[in-house]
Write an enzyme that holds these catalytic residues in place. Sequence first.
Site, short mmCIF file in Angstrom:
data_model
loop_
_atom_site.label_atom_id
_atom_site.label_comp_id
_atom_site.label_asym_id
_atom_site.label_seq_id
_atom_site.Cartn_x
_atom_site.Cartn_y
_atom_site.Cartn_z
N ASN A 1 -10.88 -6.87 7.70
CA ASN A 1 -10.01 -5.85 8.29
C ASN A 1 -9.74 -6.22 9.74
O ASN A 1 -10.68 -6.34 10.53
CB ASN A 1 -10.68 -4.47 8.19
CG ASN A 1 -9.71 -3.35 8.49
OD1 ASN A 1 -8.69 -3.56 9.16
ND2 ASN A 1 -10.00 -2.17 8.00
N LYS B 1 -8.07 2.75 -3.00
CA LYS B 1 -8.46 2.59 -1.59
C LYS B 1 -9.14 3.88 -1.18
O LYS B 1 -8.51 4.93 -1.07
CB LYS B 1 -7.21 2.32 -0.75
CG LYS B 1 -7.47 2.06 0.72
CD LYS B 1 -7.62 0.58 1.00
CE LYS B 1 -7.72 0.26 2.47
NZ LYS B 1 -6.43 0.23 3.16
N GLU C 1 0.80 -1.22 0.00
CA GLU C 1 0.00 0.00 0.00
C GLU C 1 0.84 1.27 0.00
O GLU C 1 1.88 1.35 0.65
CB GLU C 1 -0.89 -0.01 1.25
CG GLU C 1 -1.93 1.08 1.26
CD GLU C 1 -3.10 0.71 2.17
OE1 GLU C 1 -4.10 0.21 1.65
OE2 GLU C 1 -2.98 0.91 3.39
N GLU D 1 -6.57 -7.88 5.93
CA GLU D 1 -6.09 -6.49 5.85
C GLU D 1 -5.77 -5.92 7.22
O GLU D 1 -6.47 -6.21 8.19
CB GLU D 1 -7.16 -5.58 5.23
CG GLU D 1 -7.81 -6.10 3.97
CD GLU D 1 -9.02 -5.24 3.59
OE1 GLU D 1 -9.13 -4.11 4.07
OE2 GLU D 1 -9.85 -5.74 2.83
N SER D 2 -4.76 -5.08 7.28
CA SER D 2 -4.37 -4.33 8.49
C SER D 2 -3.67 -5.16 9.54
O SER D 2 -4.05 -6.30 9.81
CB SER D 2 -5.57 -3.67 9.18
OG SER D 2 -6.08 -2.64 8.40
N LYS E 1 0.62 4.84 1.36
CA LYS E 1 -0.18 5.55 2.37
C LYS E 1 0.73 6.54 3.10
O LYS E 1 1.70 6.14 3.71
CB LYS E 1 -0.76 4.49 3.32
CG LYS E 1 -1.43 5.01 4.56
CD LYS E 1 -2.41 3.98 5.09
CE LYS E 1 -1.94 3.25 6.30
NZ LYS E 1 -2.94 2.36 6.87
N GLU F 1 -14.82 -5.12 2.06
CA GLU F 1 -14.17 -5.22 3.37
C GLU F 1 -15.21 -5.38 4.48
O GLU F 1 -16.18 -4.63 4.54
CB GLU F 1 -13.36 -3.94 3.61
CG GLU F 1 -12.74 -3.85 4.98
CD GLU F 1 -11.91 -2.59 5.13
OE1 GLU F 1 -10.99 -2.39 4.34
OE2 GLU F 1 -12.20 -1.79 6.03
#
Length: 261
Positions: free
Chosen positions: A186, A116, A54, A216-217, A56, A165
């Site tokens: 997530n 995103k 990603e 994710e995350s 970010k 998500e």
Amino acid sequence: MNILDKIIVDKRREVILKKSIIPFSQLEASVFFDKKTISLSESLRNSATGIIAEHKRRSPSRSVINHSFTVEEVVKGYEHAGACGISVLTDGKYFGGSLDDLLLARASVNVPLLRKEFIVDEYQILEAKAYGADLILLIAAVLTREEIKLLSEFAKGLGLEVLLEVHNQEELEKSIMPTLDMIGVNNRNLKTFEVSLDFSKQLASQIPDEFVKVSESGISSIEAITELKPFGYKGFLIGENFMKTDDAGKAATEFIRKLTH
């Protein structure tokens, strides 16, 4: 009002403003509008690593992650590292991103690109296509079943893939429909920002096999991926772990190399 609610209120306002400035026809005239999209779901199914890296700059939970790279440096580094796909944050107010980041990423690499974003309107999906995305993110926590259906159908009509998500069982149950390609869990509770891989583990068996499972995350180690793979996860979205280093591409290269050895 939690941070997610606040972001959505701002986002709806932003979309109304943008629609008044740039008409649909202008987005549809973009050079990328007729470009064939690259499938992330296919890329993940056939990959040994499943890394989605990603871009970010910052986030509400961590004010500044990294402002010192250019988008081009980051995404080229990710492509060189062997990432299956790249996620580009386009929210300005909370994440320091923009649609120009997506455009620059598209001009720099030939891997699947995820826009995103907090998508609440078809207009944002047209933007995603016009700025070179291959897939979009829909967040079940902020959309009704009907909205998920309309937005995912609209995206599929443009040839975009859809990553949905979820955070819990309830969101998953209301969301499952044939117009999705991937379901992402997530691991960060968007209301409290607390992170736990247990979210992914608990929901894994509830996700039908026709969808590619993405976690994710909060994935910052090889161990986390090794732990999640037996649960059927094929994709792993990693953002801050690479971005907070001095060289995101190099960090991704080392991570992916370790994962394959």
